[in-house]
Scaffold this motif. Structure first.
Motif, PDB file in Angstrom:
ATOM      1  N   ALA A 234      30.942 -26.912 -27.311  1.00 49.98           N
ATOM      2  CA  ALA A 234      30.259 -28.025 -26.638  1.00 49.98           C
ATOM      3  C   ALA A 234      31.025 -28.430 -25.380  1.00 49.98           C
ATOM      4  O   ALA A 234      30.434 -28.732 -24.332  1.00 49.98           O
ATOM      5  N   ASP A 235      32.367 -28.413 -25.479  1.00 50.86           N
ATOM      6  CA  ASP A 235      33.194 -28.773 -24.334  1.00 50.86           C
ATOM      7  C   ASP A 235      33.050 -27.745 -23.206  1.00 50.86           C
ATOM      8  O   ASP A 235      32.919 -28.103 -22.028  1.00 50.86           O
ATOM      9  N   GLU A 236      33.070 -26.458 -23.578  1.00 51.46           N
ATOM     10  CA  GLU A 236      32.918 -25.410 -22.568  1.00 51.46           C
ATOM     11  C   GLU A 236      31.527 -25.445 -21.947  1.00 51.46           C
ATOM     12  O   GLU A 236      31.361 -25.198 -20.745  1.00 51.46           O
ATOM     13  N   LYS A 237      30.523 -25.766 -22.746  1.00 47.04           N
ATOM     14  CA  LYS A 237      29.166 -25.876 -22.231  1.00 47.04           C
ATOM     15  C   LYS A 237      29.068 -27.009 -21.216  1.00 47.04           C
ATOM     16  O   LYS A 237      28.429 -26.878 -20.158  1.00 47.04           O
ATOM     17  N   ALA A 238      29.721 -28.123 -21.538  1.00 50.61           N
ATOM     18  CA  ALA A 238      29.727 -29.262 -20.608  1.00 50.61           C
ATOM     19  C   ALA A 238      30.430 -28.892 -19.294  1.00 50.61           C
ATOM     20  O   ALA A 238      29.984 -29.272 -18.209  1.00 50.61           O
ATOM     21  N   LYS A 239      31.537 -28.147 -19.426  1.00 50.49           N
ATOM     22  CA  LYS A 239      32.247 -27.711 -18.220  1.00 50.49           C
ATOM     23  C   LYS A 239      31.379 -26.774 -17.386  1.00 50.49           C
ATOM     24  O   LYS A 239      31.373 -26.835 -16.149  1.00 50.49           O
ATOM     25  N   TYR A 240      30.640 -25.924 -18.067  1.00 51.62           N
ATOM     26  CA  TYR A 240      29.769 -24.979 -17.361  1.00 51.62           C
ATOM     27  C   TYR A 240      28.659 -25.717 -16.619  1.00 51.62           C
ATOM     28  O   TYR A 240      28.363 -25.426 -15.458  1.00 51.62           O
ATOM     29  N   GLU A 241      28.057 -26.691 -17.315  1.00 51.83           N
ATOM     30  CA  GLU A 241      26.998 -27.478 -16.671  1.00 51.83           C
ATOM     31  C   GLU A 241      27.544 -28.263 -15.481  1.00 51.83           C
ATOM     32  O   GLU A 241      26.885 -28.375 -14.443  1.00 51.83           O
ATOM     33  N   LYS A 242      28.763 -28.769 -15.624  1.00 49.78           N
ATOM     34  CA  LYS A 242      29.388 -29.479 -14.511  1.00 49.78           C
ATOM     35  C   LYS A 242      29.670 -28.522 -13.352  1.00 49.78           C
ATOM     36  O   LYS A 242      29.476 -28.873 -12.168  1.00 49.78           O
ATOM     37  N   SER A 243      30.097 -27.307 -13.684  1.00 52.02           N
ATOM     38  CA  SER A 243      30.381 -26.315 -12.651  1.00 52.02           C
ATOM     39  C   SER A 243      29.112 -25.949 -11.890  1.00 52.02           C
ATOM     40  O   SER A 243      29.139 -25.764 -10.663  1.00 52.02           O
ATOM     41  N   ILE A 244      27.995 -25.860 -12.615  1.00 58.00           N
ATOM     42  CA  ILE A 244      26.705 -25.589 -11.960  1.00 58.00           C
ATOM     43  C   ILE A 244      26.358 -26.709 -10.987  1.00 58.00           C
ATOM     44  O   ILE A 244      25.966 -26.470  -9.837  1.00 58.00           O
ATOM     45  N   ASN A 245      26.531 -27.942 -11.440  1.00 63.69           N
ATOM     46  CA  ASN A 245      26.236 -29.098 -10.588  1.00 63.69           C
ATOM     47  C   ASN A 245      27.137 -29.121  -9.346  1.00 63.69           C
ATOM     48  O   ASN A 245      26.702 -29.456  -8.242  1.00 63.69           O
ATOM     49  N   VAL A 246      28.415 -28.768  -9.549  1.00 60.74           N
ATOM     50  CA  VAL A 246      29.348 -28.729  -8.420  1.00 60.74           C
ATOM     51  C   VAL A 246      28.906 -27.676  -7.408  1.00 60.74           C
ATOM     52  O   VAL A 246      28.914 -27.913  -6.186  1.00 60.74           O
ATOM     53  N   THR A 247      28.490 -26.509  -7.911  1.00 61.58           N
ATOM     54  CA  THR A 247      28.035 -25.436  -7.013  1.00 61.58           C
ATOM     55  C   THR A 247      26.830 -25.874  -6.206  1.00 61.58           C
ATOM     56  O   THR A 247      26.771 -25.690  -4.984  1.00 61.58           O
ATOM     57  N   ARG A 248      25.842 -26.474  -6.917  1.00 59.29           N
ATOM     58  CA  ARG A 248      24.626 -26.900  -6.207  1.00 59.29           C
ATOM     59  C   ARG A 248      24.945 -27.982  -5.171  1.00 59.29           C
ATOM     60  O   ARG A 248      24.455 -27.951  -4.041  1.00 59.29           O
ATOM     61  N   ALA A 249      25.772 -28.956  -5.551  1.00 56.03           N
ATOM     62  CA  ALA A 249      26.102 -30.050  -4.637  1.00 56.03           C
ATOM     63  C   ALA A 249      26.927 -29.548  -3.454  1.00 56.03           C
ATOM     64  O   ALA A 249      26.692 -29.929  -2.306  1.00 56.03           O
TER      65      ALA A 249
END
Length: 618
Positions: A554-569
């Motif tokens: 769950a923690d790694e999934k959250a980090k991945y989703e955050k990384s996606i958001n960082v890339t898009r932003a």
């Protein structure tokens, strides 16, 4: 023998001719490098626009919601850094309200300061640039009719006062645009800027193979049906029309300094023939100097024989050798004069008109590029009004490849720009070096110099001054900042990929451990031993491991989703912050070049006019 040879090489005339030959050899290579560098720069403009459009298309497909223009009168707050910011921009509303046009760039530099670099980021007075523009340039807005050629969904505004050197088509949105539509307009003007360099490619005789366009549906590279024009040579009047249109009328006609211009000569052939004549001149001068030294030696021997009252036969033989050498010296000097005359003729009747055409071509190219980069500056201003609901879609492999391709093309744009400036500096430097020496005639009876003979040298000096004063470092840094912006996105996408792999690895491990737990539970039940026993319970231990892995997943999934958001932003932020800077820098650079070459060209026209007047007057 070695000392005598060294003395021969040290003779002033030989040293001068050797230096002339060296400069001309450098000029031959510099012309080739200039042609190749120009070709690569034009190609890099086309490819950068294409790669940027592919990148924007891949980015837009990741969003479920279209980008729209912010209906508020002021742009939304933006992160301060174009590289590492992780802030996201959000929209809760969508509107097709038409915004006022983006702020225009400052007016061009006055002609009196053509050598001063116009800083595109600083106003010329204490007031803001937008204030100054509004006071001097009234802008009228009218919708473009459907049958009018131009980028889609544009409104044309025209600067109507004399403060602007040419009409500027400013891009203003009449509807909501997404990222692809904006970048499509940007790509159109990349192509127009590249096409502005095509006439100069003809003058530089870029090989046809170097015009191979970048494959992309619907992209017109300006040569297609007119590819036969690439076979154009200097003297063809119809080819001059094809290359520059009415603007390319020969400012000096087909007669320079009383010498007829060879209309079938190409710049390449002229330069190579000059090099061949310079090599011939060097050998002839060496031969003449060798004969001179031998003559001096024989004269000294003959004098000694006379002083010693040597026998008649010996004395006459020595005198005959002196006379024979004098005859050879006359022939050698005539050869030098003939070669020198041919070099002067080539210089004045072919090279000088060709150089005038080149400067005219450079002036025309940078004038067009200034206008097109100025429009691009307006286009990218629209990016700051773009807002989108942050996408949760991960970066695809297609998008990652398009980003890498964009980085590669941006690197090539930066490299080709630097190479172009270096090649032109080497070109004009080797030319002025040769002229500085070739204007000093060789031989005992130098051809009388005319006022027109010296016109080529101050002309090339002005050209060299224009190139040396060009603010190419500022423009280079602008392109480099664009490259840095793209590289940051590449790095972030790579980090997102790493996080994706870490997440997938943890989930794969979790799935494996969960399967093992289910197998134990089916065999032993929820607990293999009573809760009070001290012996280890394999089911309970396996369940604890699975729960630990579940939390980690769950923690790694959250980090991945955050990384996606960082890339898009980061992607949107870097485009919004980085693209305006590069086009402001290129607009400023093109403006300085335009004015500098206008000055060089106008001075040449003035010199030619005065010369023609003197030819007419008694």
């Amino acid at each position: 023998m070695g000392c005598w040879h060294s003395r021969l090489e040290r003779e002033e005339m030989i040293s001068r001719c050797k230096a002339r030959k060296r400069y001309m050899k450098q000029f031959v290579k510099a012309r080739q490098a200039f042609s190749a560098a120009h070709s690569m720069y034009i190609r890099s403009l086309r490819n950068t626009g294409s790669a940027l459009l592919q990148f924007a298309t891949a980015e837009t497909t990741l969003h479920h919601h279209h980008h729209n223009l912010n209906p508020s009168p002021s742009p939304p707050p933006r992160p301060s850094s174009p590289i590492s910011s992780t802030n996201t921009t959000t929209s809760t509303t969508a509107s097709s309200t038409v915004l006022p046009p983006p702020p225009p760039p400052p007016p061009p530099v006055p002609s009196s300061s053509s050598w001063n670099f116009w800083d595109p980021f600083m106003p010329t007075s204490g007031r803001s640039v937008d204030e100054e523009w509004e006071d001097t340039v009234p802008v009228t807005t009218a919708a473009v009719a459907p049958n009018v050629a131009g980028p889609p969904s544009l409104v044309t505004t025209t600067a109507t006062t004399t403060t602007c050197s040419s009409e500027l088509a400013m891009v203003v949105s009449t509807k909501s645009k997404d990222l692809v539509e904006i970048i499509q307009e940007l790509d159109d003007y990349f192509l127009k800027a590249a096409n502005a360099g095509s006439p100069l490619s003809l003058l530089l005789e870029v090989p046809v193979s170097n015009f191979t366009p970048h494959t992309s549906s619907g992209r017109d590279f300006g040569l297609g049906k007119s590819s036969s024009a690439l076979l154009w040579t200097w003297g063809s009047s119809s080819a001059k029309w094809n290359a520059f249109g009415k603007l390319c009328e020969d400012p000096v006609g087909n007669n320079v300094g009383g010498l007829a211009v060879d209309e079938n000569a190409t710049h390449c052939s002229t330069v190579e023939r000059l090099y061949a004549w310079e090599k011939k001149l060097y050998q002839e001068v060496k031969n003449a100097e060798q004969l001179k030294l031998e003559h001096e030696k024989k004269v000294a021997i003959s004098r000694k024989l006379d002083m010693k009252n040597a026998d008649y036969i010996t004395t006459e033989k020595a005198k005959k050798e002196v006379e024979k050498l004098e005859s050879k010296m006359m022939v050698a000097l005539q050869a030098i004069e003939t070669t020198s005359t041919e070099i002067i003729k080539l210089r004045e009747s072919e090279l000088y008109p060709q150089l005038l055409h080149l400067v005219k071509g450079l002036m025309s190219m940078w004038r067009s590029m200034y206008e097109f980069h100025q429009v691009q500056t307006h286009i990218v201003q629209q990016l700051k009004y773009l807002n989108c609901i942050p996408s949760t879609e991960p970066t695809t492999e297609i998008h990652r490849q398009s980003t890498l391709q964009l980085e590669l093309e941006a690197q090539q744009w930066h490299l080709s720009f630097c190479n172009l400036m270096k090649a032109q500096r080497d070109y004009i430097q080797s030319l002025t070096g040769w002229l500085r020496l070739s204007l000093f005639q060789v031989g005992n009876n130098p051809v009388n110099k005319t006022k027109q003979d010296s016109a080529i040298y101050p002309f090339c000096e002005e050209w060299q001054l224009a190139v040396n004063n060009a603010p190419d470092k500022v423009a280079s840094e602008g392109i480099k900042s664009f490259l840095t912006m793209i590289h940051a996105i590449v790095v972030q996408q790579a980090e997102e990929q790493k996080q994706k792999k870490r997440t997938e690895s943890v989930f794969k491990d979790l799935e494996k451990k969960a399967g093992e737990l289910r197998s134990l539970e089916s065999k032993h039940g929820p607990y293999s031993k009573p809760e009070g026993e001290t012996n280890k319970d394999p089911v309970r231990e396996k369940r604890a491991k699975v729960e630990t892995l579940r939390v980690k997943a769950a923690d790694e999934k959250a980090k991945y989703e955050k990384s996606i958001n960082v890339t898009r932003a980061m992607t949107m932020n870097n485009l919004q912050m980085g693209l305006p800077h590069v086009f402001q820098a290129m607009t400023g650079f093109a403006n300085v070049c335009k004015q500098a070459f206008e000055s060089v060209h106008n001075q040449a026209k003035s010199t030619e006019y005065l010369h023609n007047v003197k030819m007419i007057l008694p």
